[in-house]
Write a protein that holds these residues in place. Sequence first.
Motif, mmCIF file in Angstrom:
data_model
loop_
_atom_site.group_PDB
_atom_site.id
_atom_site.type_symbol
_atom_site.label_atom_id
_atom_site.label_comp_id
_atom_site.label_asym_id
_atom_site.label_seq_id
_atom_site.Cartn_x
_atom_site.Cartn_y
_atom_site.Cartn_z
ATOM 1 N N ASP A 52 0.806 -1.223 0.000
ATOM 2 C CA ASP A 52 0.000 0.000 0.000
ATOM 3 C C ASP A 52 0.842 1.278 0.000
ATOM 4 O OD1 ASP A 52 -2.548 1.142 -0.218
ATOM 5 O OD2 ASP A 52 -2.642 1.569 1.931
ATOM 6 N N PHE A 53 2.008 1.215 -0.653
ATOM 7 C CA PHE A 53 2.860 2.396 -0.761
ATOM 8 C C PHE A 53 2.141 3.523 -1.495
ATOM 9 C CE2 PHE A 53 6.122 4.830 -3.130
ATOM 10 C CZ PHE A 53 6.948 5.233 -2.093
ATOM 11 N N TYR A 54 1.250 3.181 -2.417
ATOM 12 C CA TYR A 54 0.558 4.207 -3.204
ATOM 13 C C TYR A 54 -0.161 5.207 -2.300
ATOM 14 C CZ TYR A 54 -2.063 6.238 -7.107
ATOM 15 O OH TYR A 54 -2.587 7.100 -8.048
ATOM 16 N N HIS A 55 -0.744 4.702 -1.220
ATOM 17 C CA HIS A 55 -1.489 5.579 -0.317
ATOM 18 C C HIS A 55 -0.672 6.023 0.891
ATOM 19 C CE1 HIS A 55 -4.796 3.191 -2.327
ATOM 20 N NE2 HIS A 55 -5.118 4.438 -2.617
ATOM 21 N N ARG A 56 0.461 5.378 1.142
ATOM 22 C CA ARG A 56 1.221 5.638 2.366
ATOM 23 C C ARG A 56 2.649 6.109 2.080
ATOM 24 N NH1 ARG A 56 -0.942 2.091 6.916
ATOM 25 N NH2 ARG A 56 -2.972 1.362 6.177
ATOM 26 N N TYR A 57 2.899 6.602 0.865
ATOM 27 C CA TYR A 57 4.277 6.928 0.494
ATOM 28 C C TYR A 57 4.885 7.993 1.390
ATOM 29 C CZ TYR A 57 2.596 11.164 -1.870
ATOM 30 O OH TYR A 57 2.025 12.382 -2.147
ATOM 31 N N ASN A 98 5.591 12.145 -9.548
ATOM 32 C CA ASN A 98 6.116 13.471 -9.216
ATOM 33 C C ASN A 98 6.053 13.710 -7.712
ATOM 34 O OD1 ASN A 98 7.130 14.871 -11.489
ATOM 35 N ND2 ASN A 98 5.060 15.237 -12.252
ATOM 36 N N LYS A 99 4.958 13.307 -7.095
ATOM 37 C CA LYS A 99 4.816 13.493 -5.648
ATOM 38 C C LYS A 99 5.827 12.637 -4.891
ATOM 39 C CE LYS A 99 0.328 12.704 -5.787
ATOM 40 N NZ LYS A 99 -1.108 12.512 -5.374
ATOM 41 N N VAL A 100 6.035 11.415 -5.337
ATOM 42 C CA VAL A 100 7.015 10.539 -4.677
ATOM 43 C C VAL A 100 8.413 11.124 -4.806
ATOM 44 C CG1 VAL A 100 8.142 8.281 -4.801
ATOM 45 C CG2 VAL A 100 5.643 8.429 -4.914
ATOM 46 N N ILE A 101 8.782 11.523 -6.008
ATOM 47 C CA ILE A 101 10.121 12.067 -6.250
ATOM 48 C C ILE A 101 10.339 13.337 -5.439
ATOM 49 C CG2 ILE A 101 11.573 13.159 -8.012
ATOM 50 C CD1 ILE A 101 10.259 11.085 -10.006
ATOM 51 N N ASP A 102 9.352 14.237 -5.442
ATOM 52 C CA ASP A 102 9.483 15.481 -4.688
ATOM 53 C C ASP A 102 9.597 15.215 -3.195
ATOM 54 O OD1 ASP A 102 9.408 16.948 -7.010
ATOM 55 O OD2 ASP A 102 7.287 17.494 -6.837
ATOM 56 N N CYS A 103 8.809 14.253 -2.703
ATOM 57 C CA CYS A 103 8.858 13.915 -1.282
ATOM 58 C C CYS A 103 10.220 13.347 -0.907
ATOM 59 C CB CYS A 103 7.741 12.923 -0.948
ATOM 60 S SG CYS A 103 7.522 12.603 0.819
ATOM 61 N N LEU A 104 10.777 12.490 -1.754
ATOM 62 C CA LEU A 104 12.110 11.955 -1.495
ATOM 63 C C LEU A 104 13.140 13.074 -1.410
ATOM 64 C CD1 LEU A 104 12.055 8.886 -3.922
ATOM 65 C CD2 LEU A 104 12.294 8.750 -1.431
ATOM 66 N N ILE A 105 13.115 13.962 -2.379
ATOM 67 C CA ILE A 105 14.100 15.051 -2.418
ATOM 68 C C ILE A 105 13.946 15.966 -1.208
ATOM 69 C CG2 ILE A 105 14.813 17.103 -3.707
ATOM 70 C CD1 ILE A 105 14.137 15.494 -6.280
ATOM 71 N N GLU A 106 12.690 16.241 -0.817
ATOM 72 C CA GLU A 106 12.440 17.065 0.376
ATOM 73 C C GLU A 106 13.055 16.446 1.627
ATOM 74 O OE1 GLU A 106 8.233 17.475 0.570
ATOM 75 O OE2 GLU A 106 8.104 18.668 -1.278
ATOM 76 N N HIS A 107 13.152 15.116 1.640
ATOM 77 C CA HIS A 107 13.708 14.413 2.796
ATOM 78 C C HIS A 107 15.182 14.052 2.588
ATOM 79 C CE1 HIS A 107 9.414 13.999 3.755
ATOM 80 N NE2 HIS A 107 9.809 13.788 4.999
ATOM 81 N N GLY A 108 15.809 14.643 1.569
ATOM 82 C CA GLY A 108 17.228 14.456 1.361
ATOM 83 C C GLY A 108 17.622 13.114 0.784
#
Length: 470
Positions: A52-57, A98-108
Amino acid sequence: MAKFPENFLWGASSSAFQIEGAWDEDGKGKTVADYNSFKRSHLQADSKVASDFYHRYQEDIKLMKELGLKIYRFSISWARIIPDGDGEINQKGIDFYNKVIDCLIEHGIMPVVTLYHFDLPYALVEKYNGWEARDCVYAFERYAKVCFQAFGDRVKYWQVHNEQNLMIRVDERMNINESDPWKADKIRAQMDYHMFVAHALAVNACHELVQDGKVGPAVSSTCTYPSTNKPEDVWAAKMNDWFKTNYCLDMHYTGEYPGYYMRYLEERNIVPIMEEGDKALLKSAKMDYIALNYYRTLSVSYLPVDEQNPIGSRVFPTNQVDFDQYGYFKHDKNPHLEASEYGAQIDPMGLRMVLNEYYQRYRLPLIVTENGLGTADVLTEDKKVHDDYRIDYLRDHIQACALAIEDGVELFGYSPWAVMDILSSHQGFKKRYGFIYIDRDDHDLKNLERIKKDSYDWYKHVIETNGGAL
């Protein structure tokens, strides 16, 4: 004490169909991986929910940040971007990544992306029988370009196919349904060739469209020992490595099949159809690095031909991955190694050897993108997972990486399998690899709670000390 470069990329990995769930949500199309998982859904978990990564990424990426990951290696689902493989682009799919990639980058955390990890859009099977047709090559090129254009401003490290060299050996993953072994091998050879052409097109597109982009294959590495020191067995061990991995890397590196492999194709009368211009294309596509997945070593002896079995014909003693081949090799059990409960023989030395082999052969930077121990973890009543066996496995393999670096290998990252428990293709949620326990069973989703295993805290300390805490 293990020594790693200051900028060493510690990470963890996953793949789309094994972690995302939401298999048909927001316009996503069905994949071959979905189709195969549904066939077994009465026996084990399928890809409908997975982890369920789609909803909990967002929650999951916070856990990755706390773990200290420098990179997260994951795959994009082709059918989430282009549901039928070669038709309309699904904007909601692009929005999700895009949301996953942006979230990753925001968290370094640096995103490292695989374009194709066992999940061909099923519509392409229905239209063309997938990779057997040249149409699939151009569909993949278009999909790759869509991804490079949508995400290439933030994603700089790309892998094209995950384990093409292994995938091509598993009929289910390739949708090969031919009972005649020769016909099946002829289809397999054509599919494999088309995937090489698609890989070359994607490599060139990445270099054209992604500024400072790095791209290469992710191969299933093979390290084989001879069962005895008989010269025939020593040769058989080399051929097993060459047939199962090195031919693939050679094709990516030189743009043509090595001589022994072309001889095999000719012996079997299964040389694929090649179009004019392919040779120049294949030679033009230069990989920037090699990603390798490592789990085990193998042991073989020479398998002579006989009246019923001509040279190059194959037999599958237990599974399609470890096929035996007449005139070449037969698999044996190595009595000097212990094995996991699922039969993979545990051998950290083999990782050191393949890293050295590939670096000496190709002189390209390397990254380990899969390495891990799959087993049935136990959740205690107080919600703990004491997985010392996984810690031991990973420690030994990370030390092998450190020794390879001392040997002179240019290894720039280690991204084990897997960041969390994910769907296993043939064991569902019985076979767990993750640093994070997903509280679900095959047929009971429970609450999908994320629970840190002991290996999570151990790996966090390894990353904090850049490998010094092994």
